[in-house]
Design a protein around this motif. Structure first.
Motif, mmCIF file in Angstrom:
data_model
loop_
_atom_site.group_PDB
_atom_site.id
_atom_site.type_symbol
_atom_site.label_atom_id
_atom_site.label_comp_id
_atom_site.label_asym_id
_atom_site.label_seq_id
_atom_site.Cartn_x
_atom_site.Cartn_y
_atom_site.Cartn_z
ATOM 1 N N GLU A 265 0.821 -1.209 0.000
ATOM 2 C CA GLU A 265 0.000 0.000 0.000
ATOM 3 C C GLU A 265 0.859 1.265 0.000
ATOM 4 O O GLU A 265 0.452 2.297 -0.535
ATOM 5 N N ARG A 266 2.048 1.168 0.592
ATOM 6 C CA ARG A 266 2.923 2.347 0.678
ATOM 7 C C ARG A 266 3.695 2.608 -0.613
ATOM 8 O O ARG A 266 4.329 3.652 -0.744
ATOM 9 N N LEU A 267 3.656 1.665 -1.548
ATOM 10 C CA LEU A 267 4.382 1.871 -2.794
ATOM 11 C C LEU A 267 3.843 3.107 -3.509
ATOM 12 O O LEU A 267 2.647 3.214 -3.754
ATOM 13 N N PRO A 268 4.709 4.040 -3.879
ATOM 14 C CA PRO A 268 4.228 5.203 -4.620
ATOM 15 C C PRO A 268 3.902 4.824 -6.061
ATOM 16 O O PRO A 268 4.188 3.704 -6.495
ATOM 17 N N ASN A 269 3.325 5.741 -6.809
ATOM 18 C CA ASN A 269 3.050 5.457 -8.212
ATOM 19 C C ASN A 269 4.374 5.292 -8.956
ATOM 20 O O ASN A 269 5.429 5.735 -8.472
ATOM 21 N N PRO A 270 4.372 4.643 -10.112
ATOM 22 C CA PRO A 270 5.621 4.357 -10.826
ATOM 23 C C PRO A 270 6.495 5.578 -11.093
ATOM 24 O O PRO A 270 7.726 5.491 -11.025
ATOM 25 N N THR A 271 5.881 6.716 -11.406
ATOM 26 C CA THR A 271 6.666 7.920 -11.676
ATOM 27 C C THR A 271 7.451 8.350 -10.445
ATOM 28 O O THR A 271 8.654 8.645 -10.517
ATOM 29 N N VAL B 242 12.948 -15.886 -7.359
ATOM 30 C CA VAL B 242 11.869 -14.965 -7.025
ATOM 31 C C VAL B 242 11.051 -15.485 -5.850
ATOM 32 O O VAL B 242 10.854 -16.688 -5.704
ATOM 33 N N THR B 243 10.636 -14.577 -4.986
ATOM 34 C CA THR B 243 9.698 -14.938 -3.919
ATOM 35 C C THR B 243 8.457 -14.051 -3.949
ATOM 36 O O THR B 243 7.483 -14.335 -3.262
ATOM 37 N N PHE B 244 8.507 -12.969 -4.743
ATOM 38 C CA PHE B 244 7.293 -12.156 -4.954
ATOM 39 C C PHE B 244 7.449 -11.316 -6.212
ATOM 40 O O PHE B 244 8.565 -11.025 -6.654
ATOM 41 N N CYS B 245 6.305 -10.952 -6.794
ATOM 42 C CA CYS B 245 6.295 -10.120 -7.992
ATOM 43 C C CYS B 245 5.114 -9.156 -7.908
ATOM 44 O O CYS B 245 4.004 -9.549 -7.540
ATOM 45 N N ILE B 246 5.363 -7.904 -8.244
ATOM 46 C CA ILE B 246 4.349 -6.851 -8.199
ATOM 47 C C ILE B 246 4.387 -6.102 -9.522
ATOM 48 O O ILE B 246 5.468 -5.825 -10.044
ATOM 49 N N SER B 247 3.234 -5.784 -10.066
ATOM 50 C CA SER B 247 3.207 -5.096 -11.365
ATOM 51 C C SER B 247 2.210 -3.946 -11.372
ATOM 52 O O SER B 247 1.294 -3.878 -10.547
ATOM 53 N N HIS B 248 2.424 -3.043 -12.326
ATOM 54 C CA HIS B 248 1.554 -1.868 -12.460
ATOM 55 C C HIS B 248 1.549 -1.455 -13.933
ATOM 56 O O HIS B 248 2.514 -0.883 -14.426
ATOM 57 N N LYS B 249 0.463 -1.740 -14.647
ATOM 58 C CA LYS B 249 0.336 -1.271 -16.020
ATOM 59 C C LYS B 249 0.058 0.236 -15.999
ATOM 60 O O LYS B 249 -0.553 0.751 -15.072
ATOM 61 N N ASN B 250 0.502 0.910 -17.048
ATOM 62 C CA ASN B 250 0.294 2.347 -17.097
ATOM 63 C C ASN B 250 -1.182 2.718 -17.113
ATOM 64 O O ASN B 250 -1.555 3.823 -16.710
ATOM 65 N N SER B 251 -2.011 1.789 -17.569
ATOM 66 C CA SER B 251 -3.452 2.043 -17.625
ATOM 67 C C SER B 251 -4.149 1.759 -16.294
ATOM 68 O O SER B 251 -5.330 2.053 -16.129
ATOM 69 N N ASP B 252 -3.400 1.205 -15.320
ATOM 70 C CA ASP B 252 -3.977 0.883 -14.017
ATOM 71 C C ASP B 252 -3.827 2.059 -13.043
ATOM 72 O O ASP B 252 -3.056 2.990 -13.277
ATOM 73 N N THR B 253 -4.562 1.964 -11.950
ATOM 74 C CA THR B 253 -4.465 2.987 -10.907
ATOM 75 C C THR B 253 -3.784 2.464 -9.645
ATOM 76 O O THR B 253 -3.599 3.222 -8.693
ATOM 77 N N SER B 254 -3.431 1.178 -9.624
ATOM 78 C CA SER B 254 -2.816 0.609 -8.421
ATOM 79 C C SER B 254 -1.872 -0.533 -8.784
ATOM 80 O O SER B 254 -1.880 -1.029 -9.913
ATOM 81 N N TRP B 255 -1.083 -0.931 -7.797
ATOM 82 C CA TRP B 255 -0.170 -2.060 -7.951
ATOM 83 C C TRP B 255 -0.930 -3.373 -7.764
ATOM 84 O O TRP B 255 -1.904 -3.426 -7.025
ATOM 85 N N HIS B 256 -0.447 -4.435 -8.411
ATOM 86 C CA HIS B 256 -1.083 -5.748 -8.307
ATOM 87 C C HIS B 256 -0.046 -6.813 -7.942
ATOM 88 O O HIS B 256 1.081 -6.798 -8.431
#
Length: 224
Positions: free
Chosen positions: A21-27, A131-145
């Motif tokens: 939740e604390r992850l900022p947006n990609p920019t 790998v033990t975890f993976c998180i992604s964020h498409k530019n068209s999304d509003t949050s991390w997954h």
């Protein structure tokens, strides 16, 4: 230089959720990784000992940030035109392929990751299978997954402490660097770097009087 290992992690599922939740947006994340990489260049002449690094043109249209704590744990962040993907590896986690007889990626980690982002991990340097975890964020999304992964009770995938090594504030970075680099840092100068102000020879000298300022400036030019 000391190895702080998991100094910033507590390994609880609730904390892992809060870290996400604390992850900022990609920019903003990309800016933070550049700030920290710049500080590592100033504080540590030996590239292989740096905790945070950033390569602007790592691949065509892709920038890469890395956290490496020197204890076998790492975090790769790849920024592309399609989005951003984070791949983390906690070598002590029970989700590690090395902790399993089958020696394979834990079920669910890469499930539901957009193909265009998952393909960014195919480069050998990224060590996709570690790998033990993976998180992604498409530019068209509003949050991390993050994939729906069943984590055994009482264990951690390492995302709590590795995401905790992304220092959001100058104060947090100074606290970290005081231990890791064994240097007494000027919070005022670190704060200027976090404000994205131009880094001057004077600022470099204040942070690390023993470094080669010209060499540092040459490296910093690669981080536009």
């Amino acid at each position: 230089m000391v190895n702080i290992g998991k100094y910033y992690g507590v390994g609880e599922d609730s904390m892992e959720a809060k870290a996400l939740e604390r992850l900022p947006n990609p920019t903003m994340l990309q800016k933070l990784m550049k700030f920290q990489a710049s500080l590592n260049i100033i504080l540590c002449q030996e590239e292989w000992l740096r905790y945070h690094s950033f390569i602007q043109d790592w691949n065509e249209g892709v920038s890469m940030a890395k956290i490496d704590n020197g204890a076998g744990d790492h975090l790769f962040i790849l920024f592309s035109n399609e989005g951003t993907i984070i791949k983390g590896f906690d070598h002590e986690s029970e989700l590690s392929p090395y902790a399993q007889d089958e020696h394979k990626v834990w079920q669910g980690i890469y499930d539901d990751v957009p193909k265009e982002l998952l393909s960014l991990l195919e480069d050998e340097a990224i060590e996709k299978e570690d790998v033990t975890f993976c998180i992604s964020h498409k530019n068209s999304d509003t949050s991390w997954h993050k994939g729906k992964v069943e984590i055994p009770e009482g264990t951690s995938d390492g995302s709590d402490f590795l995401l905790g090594c992304i220092f959001h504030t100058p104060e947090d970075f100074v606290e970290f660097a005081t231990d890791y680099f064994e240097l007494s840092l000027s919070l005022e100068v670190v704060a200027k770097i976090y404000e994205d102000l131009p880094i001057t020879e004077e600022m470099i000298h204040i942070l690390n009087s023993s470094c080669d300022v010209k060499e540092v400036l040459q490296e910093l030019e690669l981080l536009p």
